[in-house]
Motif scaffolding. Structure first.
Motif, PDB file in Angstrom:
ATOM      1  N   ASP A 104       0.807  -1.219   0.000  1.00 27.76           N
ATOM      2  CA  ASP A 104       0.000   0.000   0.000  1.00 27.76           C
ATOM      3  C   ASP A 104       0.842   1.272   0.000  1.00 27.76           C
ATOM      4  O   ASP A 104       0.703   2.125   0.864  1.00 27.76           O
ATOM      5  CB  ASP A 104      -0.960  -0.013   1.197  1.00 27.76           C
ATOM      6  CG  ASP A 104      -2.070  -1.040   1.022  1.00 27.76           C
ATOM      7  OD1 ASP A 104      -2.217  -1.574  -0.093  1.00 27.76           O
ATOM      8  OD2 ASP A 104      -2.794  -1.304   2.000  1.00 27.76           O
ATOM      9  N   ASN A 109      -3.392   5.085  -6.994  1.00 30.09           N
ATOM     10  CA  ASN A 109      -4.026   3.847  -7.441  1.00 30.09           C
ATOM     11  C   ASN A 109      -5.323   4.201  -8.173  1.00 30.09           C
ATOM     12  O   ASN A 109      -6.193   4.870  -7.612  1.00 30.09           O
ATOM     13  CB  ASN A 109      -4.325   2.965  -6.229  1.00 30.09           C
ATOM     14  CG  ASN A 109      -4.922   1.625  -6.586  1.00 30.09           C
ATOM     15  OD1 ASN A 109      -5.838   1.521  -7.395  1.00 30.09           O
ATOM     16  ND2 ASN A 109      -4.423   0.582  -5.947  1.00 30.09           N
ATOM     17  N   GLU A 115      -3.199   4.854  -1.553  1.00 29.63           N
ATOM     18  CA  GLU A 115      -3.260   3.598  -0.810  1.00 29.63           C
ATOM     19  C   GLU A 115      -2.969   3.755   0.675  1.00 29.63           C
ATOM     20  O   GLU A 115      -3.208   2.817   1.445  1.00 29.63           O
ATOM     21  CB  GLU A 115      -2.310   2.569  -1.427  1.00 29.63           C
ATOM     22  CG  GLU A 115      -2.751   2.095  -2.791  1.00 29.63           C
ATOM     23  CD  GLU A 115      -1.869   1.024  -3.374  1.00 29.63           C
ATOM     24  OE1 GLU A 115      -2.229   0.464  -4.418  1.00 29.63           O
ATOM     25  OE2 GLU A 115      -0.788   0.732  -2.793  1.00 29.63           O
ATOM     26  N   ARG A 116      -2.452   4.894   1.079  1.00 27.51           N
ATOM     27  CA  ARG A 116      -2.276   5.103   2.522  1.00 27.51           C
ATOM     28  C   ARG A 116      -3.617   5.098   3.240  1.00 27.51           C
ATOM     29  O   ARG A 116      -3.699   4.778   4.423  1.00 27.51           O
ATOM     30  CB  ARG A 116      -1.522   6.412   2.771  1.00 27.51           C
ATOM     31  CG  ARG A 116      -0.055   6.356   2.376  1.00 27.51           C
ATOM     32  CD  ARG A 116       0.620   7.709   2.468  1.00 27.51           C
ATOM     33  NE  ARG A 116       0.144   8.631   1.434  1.00 27.51           N
ATOM     34  CZ  ARG A 116       0.602   9.877   1.276  1.00 27.51           C
ATOM     35  NH1 ARG A 116       1.543  10.330   2.104  1.00 27.51           N
ATOM     36  NH2 ARG A 116       0.141  10.658   0.315  1.00 27.51           N
ATOM     37  N   PHE A 118      -5.885   2.909   3.067  1.00 26.26           N
ATOM     38  CA  PHE A 118      -6.316   1.549   2.713  1.00 26.26           C
ATOM     39  C   PHE A 118      -7.471   1.041   3.566  1.00 26.26           C
ATOM     40  O   PHE A 118      -8.137   0.069   3.209  1.00 26.26           O
ATOM     41  CB  PHE A 118      -5.128   0.574   2.832  1.00 26.26           C
ATOM     42  CG  PHE A 118      -4.732   0.235   4.248  1.00 26.26           C
ATOM     43  CD1 PHE A 118      -5.260  -0.880   4.882  1.00 26.26           C
ATOM     44  CD2 PHE A 118      -3.816   1.014   4.945  1.00 26.26           C
ATOM     45  CE1 PHE A 118      -4.902  -1.202   6.175  1.00 26.26           C
ATOM     46  CE2 PHE A 118      -3.449   0.695   6.239  1.00 26.26           C
ATOM     47  CZ  PHE A 118      -3.987  -0.418   6.863  1.00 26.26           C
ATOM     48  N   TYR A 147      -7.644  -2.726   2.205  1.00 19.29           N
ATOM     49  CA  TYR A 147      -7.105  -3.039   0.879  1.00 19.29           C
ATOM     50  C   TYR A 147      -5.625  -3.378   1.027  1.00 19.29           C
ATOM     51  O   TYR A 147      -4.875  -2.656   1.683  1.00 19.29           O
ATOM     52  CB  TYR A 147      -7.286  -1.832  -0.042  1.00 19.29           C
ATOM     53  CG  TYR A 147      -6.708  -1.976  -1.433  1.00 19.29           C
ATOM     54  CD1 TYR A 147      -7.382  -2.691  -2.412  1.00 19.29           C
ATOM     55  CD2 TYR A 147      -5.487  -1.383  -1.774  1.00 19.29           C
ATOM     56  CE1 TYR A 147      -6.873  -2.807  -3.705  1.00 19.29           C
ATOM     57  CE2 TYR A 147      -4.972  -1.490  -3.057  1.00 19.29           C
ATOM     58  CZ  TYR A 147      -5.665  -2.213  -4.017  1.00 19.29           C
ATOM     59  OH  TYR A 147      -5.158  -2.324  -5.283  1.00 19.29           O
ATOM     60  N   HIS A 149      -2.143  -4.443  -1.203  1.00 16.47           N
ATOM     61  CA  HIS A 149      -1.562  -4.457  -2.544  1.00 16.47           C
ATOM     62  C   HIS A 149      -0.045  -4.416  -2.422  1.00 16.47           C
ATOM     63  O   HIS A 149       0.516  -3.490  -1.833  1.00 16.47           O
ATOM     64  CB  HIS A 149      -2.093  -3.244  -3.327  1.00 16.47           C
ATOM     65  CG  HIS A 149      -1.514  -3.082  -4.684  1.00 16.47           C
ATOM     66  ND1 HIS A 149      -1.567  -1.884  -5.373  1.00 16.47           N
ATOM     67  CD2 HIS A 149      -0.870  -3.941  -5.525  1.00 16.47           C
ATOM     68  CE1 HIS A 149      -0.997  -2.010  -6.545  1.00 16.47           C
ATOM     69  NE2 HIS A 149      -0.554  -3.254  -6.667  1.00 16.47           N
TER      70      HIS A 149
END
Length: 270
Positions: A104, A109, A115-116, A118, A147, A149
């Motif tokens: 993340d 994204n 993504e921080r 998430f 999330y 990734h």
């Protein structure tokens, strides 16, 4: 007839030394030129890895905060107090190009944004964007999502022992925070966390809807895989994985995971 070196080419003569030196220098230059050509080819096939620095925090989250302890109490009677946040500060990328396994760390994204952030929440059945601050209402249920990734640039950089633990407090208040902690044994950083905040004008607490936890990913089909038990609600957490629940998360969007569970607010009698 002499069988030694030709006349005039003995090592003791100066012109022999000059010619030998020129020959050695020529060989060295040729080797360096060949090396430059070889390494130039290698460099031309090596992708540039660029970590993004000085990227502002997500607009709906404060800057990185110290990791709260799993199981910590995050309830207050101040309905305007947000406990949302993320951490730790880490190198960020604009594509899956990290030279090592990391989770993340994309700030753009196309599916979820930064993504921080998430860890998010929204009303069950809603298609609204995931939020980090949400007002709860009687009779509603809310889906919470984490999330995961792996942003490595190589499919050989597998994140291992990936574990998710959620802090869902049982205390009551007008504002309640929840944290998600994702750990791995070989990523940098080894742990990351995100926080969300539930609020109301009435005192409430949050109840986990039994059996609602699922993990979604390409390997699990549209219905995902059901997460048995409630280990993820303890500091022990539960293992995740892109192909099986074995803690291994491979790199790339195709191996990204969505972990979800449902909560129900319970309000004090007025």
């Amino acid at each position: 007839m002499s069988t030694g070196a030709p006349s005039g080419w003995s090592p003791g003569h100066r012109h022999w030394r000059i010619n030998t030196t020129i020959t050695v220098v020529s060989v060295v230059i040729a080797l360096l030129s060949a090396s430059a050509t070889i390494f130039g080819v290698l460099r031309s096939h090596t992708p540039t890895v660029r970590a993004i620095v000085d990227v502002p925090a997500p607009s709906n989250l404060p800057a990185a905060t110290k990791s709260p302890e799993p199981g910590s109490t995050m309830c207050t009677d101040d309905p305007d107090r947000s406990m949302s946040g993320w951490g730790p500060a880490r190198p960020l990328y604009d594509s899956d190009s990290s030279p090592y396994a990391t989770l993340d760390s994309l700030w753009e994204n196309p599916n979820i944004g930064d993504e921080r952030a998430f860890y998010g929440v929204r009303e069950e059945g809603s298609t609204a964007p995931w939020s980090q601050d949400l007002e709860v209402k009687p009779g509603k249920r809310y889906v919470v999502r984490a999330y995961i990734h792996n942003n490595a640039g190589s499919d050989r950089a597998v994140a291992r022992d990936v574990n998710l633990a959620v802090n869902l407090p049982t205390c009551s208040g007008l504002s309640i925070g929840s944290n998600a902690f994702v750990k791995a044994s070989n990523t940098f950083p080894n742990e990351m966390w995100g926080s969300i905040t539930f609020t109301s004008s009435r005192t409430f607490n949050l109840a986990y809807v039994e059996g609602s936890a699922h993990l979604y990913g390409n390997a699990y089909g549209k219905d995902g895989v059901k997460i048995k038990g409630t280990a993820f609600l303890t500091s022990a957490g539960t293992l995740l994985g892109s192909a099986a629940l074995d803690g291994k998360v491979r790199a790339g969007y195709e191996n990204a995971l969505y972990f979800t569970y449902v909560v129900r607010p319970q309000f004090a009698s007025s």
